[in-house]
Motif scaffolding. Structure first.
Motif, short mmCIF file in Angstrom:
data_model
loop_
_atom_site.label_atom_id
_atom_site.label_comp_id
_atom_site.label_asym_id
_atom_site.label_seq_id
_atom_site.Cartn_x
_atom_site.Cartn_y
_atom_site.Cartn_z
N GLY A 37 5.90 69.84 51.80
CA GLY A 37 4.65 70.49 51.40
C GLY A 37 4.88 71.84 50.74
O GLY A 37 4.10 72.76 50.90
N GLY A 38 5.99 71.94 50.00
CA GLY A 38 6.21 73.14 49.21
C GLY A 38 7.07 74.20 49.87
O GLY A 38 7.62 75.06 49.19
N GLU A 39 7.18 74.14 51.20
CA GLU A 39 7.98 75.14 51.89
C GLU A 39 9.45 74.93 51.54
O GLU A 39 9.96 73.81 51.57
N GLY A 87 1.30 74.24 56.12
CA GLY A 87 1.85 72.97 56.61
C GLY A 87 0.84 72.13 57.38
O GLY A 87 1.20 71.13 57.98
#
Ligand SMILES: Nc1ncnc2c1ncn2[C@@H]1O[C@H](COP(=O)(O)OP(=O)(O)OP(=O)(O)O)[C@@H](O)[C@H]1O
Ligand SMILES: [Mg+2]
Length: 116
Positions: A37-39, A87
């Motif tokens: 999710g991009g983290e 998240g």
């Protein structure tokens, strides 16, 4: 008719199932998945700093509903699965062309209306 696909934190599963039960949502499917999710996670390597695309354990809920249940289903998930931290996940609402209940041959809305 819509297929609601929600991907969110595993620790929020039972709370979310309770909220869906209260919203009178009955049929659903749960899958344990991994997602990104991009983290990003910095990683030291001999070539210097690089980044790794982190994968986290999540649950994926799939719920086929008639139009009447779309908003209540989405709201139940939004409120029960949220922590407010990055998240928390996503909800996708997909159009559905056709639904059949295998046992009876019922179609569409009748196929997702619980038999009491
Ligand atoms: N665009 C997407 N397509 C498919 N799955 C996604 C997508 N974005 C997120 N997911 C799934 O949702 C999980 C959680 O994503 P996440 O909550 O980090 O999304 P986000 O948009 O980055 O929101 P936040 O800002 O709260 O982090 C991911 O691990 C992945 O499984
Ligand atoms: Mg994210």
């Amino acid at each position: 008719m819509k297929l609601i696909v929600a991907i969110f934190r595993e620790e929020k599963l039972s709370e979310t199932l309770e909220a869906l039960f209260r919203a009178e949502v009955r049929g659903l499917t749960v899958t344990h998945v991994q997602g990104h999710g991009g983290e990003i996670e910095p990683v030291e390597t001999y070539r210097g700093m690089t980044v790794r695309m982190e994968l986290n354990d999540k649950v994926r809920l799939e719920i086929g509903v008639s139009e009447h249940f779309v908003d209540a289903t989405v709201q139940a998930i939004l409120s029960a699965a949220r922590t407010g931290e990055v998240g928390d996940g996503k909800i996708f609402v997909l159009p559905v062309e056709k639904i059949y209940r295998i046992r009876t041959g019922e179609e569409d809305t009748a196929a997702v209306t619980p038999v009491t």
